[in-house]
Design a protein around this motif. Structure first.
Motif, PDB file in Angstrom:
ATOM      1  N   LYS A 121       0.858  -1.188   0.000  1.00  0.00           N
ATOM      2  CA  LYS A 121       0.000   0.000   0.000  1.00  0.00           C
ATOM      3  C   LYS A 121       0.888   1.230   0.000  1.00  0.00           C
ATOM      4  O   LYS A 121       1.878   1.281   0.726  1.00  0.00           O
ATOM      5  CB  LYS A 121      -0.879  -0.008   1.251  1.00  0.00           C
ATOM      6  CG  LYS A 121      -1.795   1.181   1.390  1.00  0.00           C
ATOM      7  CD  LYS A 121      -2.579   1.077   2.689  1.00  0.00           C
ATOM      8  CE  LYS A 121      -3.300   2.371   2.992  1.00  0.00           C
ATOM      9  NZ  LYS A 121      -3.887   2.362   4.324  1.00  0.00           N
ATOM     10  N   GLY A 153       0.514   5.427   0.310  1.00  0.00           N
ATOM     11  CA  GLY A 153      -0.359   6.566   0.534  1.00  0.00           C
ATOM     12  C   GLY A 153       0.041   7.749  -0.334  1.00  0.00           C
ATOM     13  O   GLY A 153       0.997   7.697  -1.093  1.00  0.00           O
ATOM     14  N   ASP A 204       2.963   7.772   3.834  1.00  0.00           N
ATOM     15  CA  ASP A 204       2.772   6.482   4.510  1.00  0.00           C
ATOM     16  C   ASP A 204       2.771   5.380   3.463  1.00  0.00           C
ATOM     17  O   ASP A 204       2.256   5.566   2.367  1.00  0.00           O
ATOM     18  CB  ASP A 204       1.428   6.433   5.246  1.00  0.00           C
ATOM     19  CG  ASP A 204       1.384   7.347   6.443  1.00  0.00           C
ATOM     20  OD1 ASP A 204       2.412   7.481   7.112  1.00  0.00           O
ATOM     21  OD2 ASP A 204       0.308   7.920   6.708  1.00  0.00           O
ATOM     22  N   THR A 250       2.913   0.691   3.282  1.00  0.00           N
ATOM     23  CA  THR A 250       2.906  -0.565   4.025  1.00  0.00           C
ATOM     24  C   THR A 250       3.791  -1.578   3.316  1.00  0.00           C
ATOM     25  O   THR A 250       3.742  -1.710   2.097  1.00  0.00           O
ATOM     26  CB  THR A 250       1.478  -1.119   4.145  1.00  0.00           C
ATOM     27  OG1 THR A 250       0.659  -0.118   4.746  1.00  0.00           O
ATOM     28  CG2 THR A 250       1.429  -2.369   4.994  1.00  0.00           C
ATOM     29  N   LYS A 262       5.042  -5.676   3.365  1.00  0.00           N
ATOM     30  CA  LYS A 262       4.697  -7.023   3.820  1.00  0.00           C
ATOM     31  C   LYS A 262       5.959  -7.887   3.831  1.00  0.00           C
ATOM     32  O   LYS A 262       6.741  -7.868   2.878  1.00  0.00           O
ATOM     33  CB  LYS A 262       3.665  -7.629   2.870  1.00  0.00           C
ATOM     34  CG  LYS A 262       3.336  -9.080   3.150  1.00  0.00           C
ATOM     35  CD  LYS A 262       2.282  -9.599   2.197  1.00  0.00           C
ATOM     36  CE  LYS A 262       2.942 -10.276   1.024  1.00  0.00           C
ATOM     37  NZ  LYS A 262       2.013 -11.064   0.211  1.00  0.00           N
ATOM     38  N   TRP A 300       2.728  -7.272   8.422  1.00  0.00           N
ATOM     39  CA  TRP A 300       2.632  -6.014   7.700  1.00  0.00           C
ATOM     40  C   TRP A 300       3.252  -4.928   8.562  1.00  0.00           C
ATOM     41  O   TRP A 300       2.951  -4.812   9.747  1.00  0.00           O
ATOM     42  CB  TRP A 300       1.176  -5.669   7.392  1.00  0.00           C
ATOM     43  CG  TRP A 300       0.620  -6.483   6.289  1.00  0.00           C
ATOM     44  CD1 TRP A 300       0.622  -6.167   4.955  1.00  0.00           C
ATOM     45  CD2 TRP A 300      -0.003  -7.759   6.384  1.00  0.00           C
ATOM     46  NE1 TRP A 300       0.035  -7.176   4.227  1.00  0.00           N
ATOM     47  CE2 TRP A 300      -0.360  -8.165   5.084  1.00  0.00           C
ATOM     48  CE3 TRP A 300      -0.292  -8.619   7.437  1.00  0.00           C
ATOM     49  CZ2 TRP A 300      -0.985  -9.363   4.816  1.00  0.00           C
ATOM     50  CZ3 TRP A 300      -0.915  -9.805   7.176  1.00  0.00           C
ATOM     51  CH2 TRP A 300      -1.260 -10.170   5.883  1.00  0.00           C
ATOM     52  N   HIS A 301       4.111  -4.129   7.970  1.00  0.00           N
ATOM     53  CA  HIS A 301       4.806  -3.046   8.667  1.00  0.00           C
ATOM     54  C   HIS A 301       4.306  -1.724   8.088  1.00  0.00           C
ATOM     55  O   HIS A 301       4.507  -1.458   6.903  1.00  0.00           O
ATOM     56  CB  HIS A 301       6.316  -3.158   8.487  1.00  0.00           C
ATOM     57  CG  HIS A 301       6.838  -4.499   8.852  1.00  0.00           C
ATOM     58  ND1 HIS A 301       7.176  -4.842  10.143  1.00  0.00           N
ATOM     59  CD2 HIS A 301       7.062  -5.610   8.102  1.00  0.00           C
ATOM     60  CE1 HIS A 301       7.600  -6.097  10.168  1.00  0.00           C
ATOM     61  NE2 HIS A 301       7.534  -6.581   8.939  1.00  0.00           N
ATOM     62  N   GLN A 302       3.663  -0.927   8.912  1.00  0.00           N
ATOM     63  CA  GLN A 302       3.178   0.370   8.462  1.00  0.00           C
ATOM     64  C   GLN A 302       4.309   1.370   8.619  1.00  0.00           C
ATOM     65  O   GLN A 302       4.775   1.617   9.734  1.00  0.00           O
ATOM     66  CB  GLN A 302       1.962   0.791   9.270  1.00  0.00           C
ATOM     67  CG  GLN A 302       0.781  -0.113   9.026  1.00  0.00           C
ATOM     68  CD  GLN A 302      -0.448   0.332   9.790  1.00  0.00           C
ATOM     69  OE1 GLN A 302      -0.428   1.328  10.487  1.00  0.00           O
ATOM     70  NE2 GLN A 302      -1.513  -0.420   9.647  1.00  0.00           N
ATOM     71  N   CYS A 303       4.765   1.914   7.513  1.00  0.00           N
ATOM     72  CA  CYS A 303       5.924   2.801   7.505  1.00  0.00           C
ATOM     73  C   CYS A 303       5.491   4.233   7.244  1.00  0.00           C
ATOM     74  O   CYS A 303       4.546   4.479   6.507  1.00  0.00           O
ATOM     75  CB  CYS A 303       6.914   2.357   6.431  1.00  0.00           C
ATOM     76  SG  CYS A 303       7.475   0.671   6.642  1.00  0.00           S
ATOM     77  N   ARG A 304       6.232   5.145   7.835  1.00  0.00           N
ATOM     78  CA  ARG A 304       5.937   6.569   7.688  1.00  0.00           C
ATOM     79  C   ARG A 304       7.258   7.299   7.538  1.00  0.00           C
ATOM     80  O   ARG A 304       8.206   7.051   8.274  1.00  0.00           O
ATOM     81  CB  ARG A 304       5.207   7.052   8.929  1.00  0.00           C
ATOM     82  CG  ARG A 304       4.931   8.526   8.951  1.00  0.00           C
ATOM     83  CD  ARG A 304       4.042   8.883  10.107  1.00  0.00           C
ATOM     84  NE  ARG A 304       2.722   8.329   9.818  1.00  0.00           N
ATOM     85  CZ  ARG A 304       1.881   7.942  10.751  1.00  0.00           C
ATOM     86  NH1 ARG A 304       2.201   8.010  12.014  1.00  0.00           N
ATOM     87  NH2 ARG A 304       0.697   7.460  10.426  1.00  0.00           N
ATOM     88  N   THR A 350       0.192  -0.348  16.035  1.00  0.00           N
ATOM     89  CA  THR A 350       0.903  -0.891  14.881  1.00  0.00           C
ATOM     90  C   THR A 350       2.349  -0.425  14.937  1.00  0.00           C
ATOM     91  O   THR A 350       2.656   0.614  15.511  1.00  0.00           O
ATOM     92  CB  THR A 350       0.269  -0.404  13.568  1.00  0.00           C
ATOM     93  OG1 THR A 350       0.311   1.019  13.550  1.00  0.00           O
ATOM     94  CG2 THR A 350      -1.157  -0.872  13.445  1.00  0.00           C
ATOM     95  N   THR A 383       5.615   1.249  13.428  1.00  0.00           N
ATOM     96  CA  THR A 383       5.880   2.286  12.440  1.00  0.00           C
ATOM     97  C   THR A 383       7.389   2.375  12.270  1.00  0.00           C
ATOM     98  O   THR A 383       8.107   2.560  13.249  1.00  0.00           O
ATOM     99  CB  THR A 383       5.322   3.637  12.899  1.00  0.00           C
ATOM    100  OG1 THR A 383       3.942   3.499  13.156  1.00  0.00           O
ATOM    101  CG2 THR A 383       5.544   4.698  11.855  1.00  0.00           C
TER     102      THR A 383
END
Length: 108
Positions: free
Chosen positions: A21, A23, A37, A39, A41, A61-65, A97, A99
């Motif tokens: 994903k 953003g 942002d 994501t 996997k 899943w790693h949500q990155c920012r 989650t 980040t």
């Protein structure tokens, strides 16, 4: 273990994974800080002890920012779904989650 460290400690992680994903690249705050942002996997394969002939999959899943220059760097790579990336930096587990913020490299 009551040791005092003169220079503190540092946590750094490296994740190799697939972008699932991406953003929008946007600015936030009064100073218009760039922000994006995405994501990533990661998949781990293992053989269960009770069935050694099968192969199981464990996905995270790693949500990155990313902020500032790093957000501009990520945006310049034109990340797309399915891209293999390396994300490097500290993880913040204080939220629900994880980040990750840091260096991002598109591998292929």
């Amino acid at each position: 273990m009551n040791q005092s460290y003169k220079y503190g400690t540092f946590q750094k992680s490296i994740v190799f994974g697939i972008v699932t994903k991406v953003g929008e690249f946007k600015t936030i705050g009064q100073d218009h800080t760039p922000h994006i942002d995405f994501t990533v996997k990661t998949v781990e394969y293992y053989k269960p002890k009770n069935d050694p002939n099968s192969l199981k999959e464990f996905t995270k899943w790693h949500q990155c920012r990313a902020f500032g220059k790093m957000a501009e760097h990520v945006d310049s790579h034109n990340l797309e779904l399915g891209d293999l990336v390396r994300v490097e930096g500290p993880f913040d587990y204080s939220r629900a989650t994880d980040t990750c913020v840091g260096c991002v490299s598109k591998l292929l």
